[in-house]
Design a protein around this motif. Structure first.
Motif, PDB file in Angstrom:
ATOM      1  N   LYS A  11      -5.776  -5.193   6.327  1.00 26.79           N
ATOM      2  CA  LYS A  11      -4.788  -4.125   6.124  1.00 26.79           C
ATOM      3  C   LYS A  11      -3.767  -4.214   7.253  1.00 26.79           C
ATOM      4  N   ASN A  55     -10.615   4.157   2.315  1.00 27.59           N
ATOM      5  CA  ASN A  55      -9.293   3.748   2.817  1.00 27.59           C
ATOM      6  C   ASN A  55      -9.354   2.993   4.137  1.00 27.59           C
ATOM      7  N   GLY A  90      -6.633   6.267  -2.378  1.00 25.08           N
ATOM      8  CA  GLY A  90      -6.324   5.627  -1.104  1.00 25.08           C
ATOM      9  C   GLY A  90      -7.263   4.506  -0.729  1.00 25.08           C
ATOM     10  N   THR A 119       0.841  -1.195   0.000  1.00 25.40           N
ATOM     11  CA  THR A 119       0.000   0.000   0.000  1.00 25.40           C
ATOM     12  C   THR A 119       0.875   1.244   0.000  1.00 25.40           C
ATOM     13  N   SER A 120       0.263   2.397  -0.240  1.00 25.48           N
ATOM     14  CA  SER A 120       1.010   3.649  -0.368  1.00 25.48           C
ATOM     15  C   SER A 120       1.715   4.058   0.929  1.00 25.48           C
ATOM     16  N   TYR A 139      -9.742   1.022  -1.789  1.00 25.48           N
ATOM     17  CA  TYR A 139      -9.398  -0.291  -2.320  1.00 25.48           C
ATOM     18  C   TYR A 139     -10.535  -0.813  -3.185  1.00 25.48           C
ATOM     19  N   ILE A 153      -2.076  -4.767   1.894  1.00 20.16           N
ATOM     20  CA  ILE A 153      -3.494  -5.110   1.854  1.00 20.16           C
ATOM     21  C   ILE A 153      -3.580  -6.535   1.299  1.00 20.16           C
ATOM     22  N   THR A 208      -6.646  -4.286  -5.066  1.00 20.92           N
ATOM     23  CA  THR A 208      -5.723  -3.236  -5.465  1.00 20.92           C
ATOM     24  C   THR A 208      -6.048  -1.966  -4.695  1.00 20.92           C
ATOM     25  N   GLN A 209      -5.012  -1.200  -4.368  1.00 20.20           N
ATOM     26  CA  GLN A 209      -5.244   0.103  -3.769  1.00 20.20           C
ATOM     27  C   GLN A 209      -5.445   1.110  -4.893  1.00 20.20           C
TER      28      GLN A 209
END
Length: 180
Positions: free
Chosen positions: A72, A128, A104, A47-48, A106, A53, A99-100
Motif C-alpha cells: 500500500k 484496511n 476500505g 485506493t479511496s 482489500y 494498492i 481490489t479495494q
C-alpha cells in the motif's frame, strides 16, 4: 501508475516497480520496492485515499519460494505498509489481482502452489491495514489459478482457469460471499 519489476536498480535481485507517468508518458515518479531477493508486482489499483494498492510475490520477506504480497502506497508512491501472505509451503504463493472493497479493506486472488506444478486458486480478504480476515483455496482435480477479482455488492467475483484433463484448460467465474 504501472506495476512491474526491475533489476536495473533497487535493493538487489528483482524489485517490485511502481511508475507513475503523465498523460504524455513522462515519468512523474518511479519506486523500486523490495529486499535482497526477487520481488515482483503484477497489478496496481488506485485506493479511496488517492494512494495505490499493488500485489505480486515477494521472496525477500518470508518464504524463499515466495509469498503473495500486498504493498500500500500513498499518492506519491511512498510505502505505507507491505505484507506477505502464505503458509510457508516449499512451492510458494503469489497474488495476481487486488481490489479495494467498499469497507476500505482489500481482497486479492492468486495461486497457492503444490509439488509437481499443481496449484489451487487462492483468495484472501484483509482489513484496511492488510490484516487477514479470511483466506481460502479452491481447486478441482488438476491445477487451478485465480487471475481477476472485483467486488459486486456483498460478493466477490473471481475469474481464473483450471486444468480440464491432462493438457486442456477451462475458464471459470466464482461468486463468493465476501464476509466469509
Amino acid at each position: 501508475v504501472i506495476a512491474g519489476h526491475t533489476n536495473s536498480f533497487g535493493n538487489g535481485g528483482y524489485d517490485g516497480l511502481l511508475t507513475k507517468v503523465s498523460k504524455k508518458g513522462n515519468t512523474v515518479w518511479s519506486k523500486a520496492i523490495g529486499g535482497s531477493g526477487n520481488d515482483l508486482l503484477f497489478t496496481v489499483n488506485r485506493t479511496s485515499d488517492n494512494g495505490f494498492i499493488a500485489c505480486g510475490q515477494t521472496k525477500s520477506y518470508g518464504n524463499a519460494a515466495g509469498d503473495a504480497w500486498l504493498v500500500k502506497t500513498d499518492a506519491s508512491g511512498n510505502v505505507q505498509w507491505s505484507k506477505k501472505y502464505g503458509d510457508g509451503n516449499v512451492n510458494g504463493e503469489l497474488a495476481y489481482d487486488v481490489t479495494q472493497l467498499s469497507d476500505g479493506g482489500y481482497a486479492f486472488c492468486g495461486v497457492h502452489r503444490f509439488a509437481g506444478g499443481v496449484a489451487e486458486s487462492f483468495v484472501l480478504r484483509t482489513d484496511n491495514q492488510g490484516n487477514v480476515m479470511w483466506s481460502k483455496q479452491y481447486g478441482i482435480n488438476g491445477s487451478d489459478d485465480a487471475n481477476g477479482i472485483l467486488e459486486d455488492g456483498n460478493f466477490l467475483l473471481v475469474t481464473g482457469f483450471y486444468q480440464d484433463g491432462v493438457s486442456f484448460y477451462s475458464g471459470y467465474v466464482m461468486k463468493l460471499d465476501k464476509s466469509n
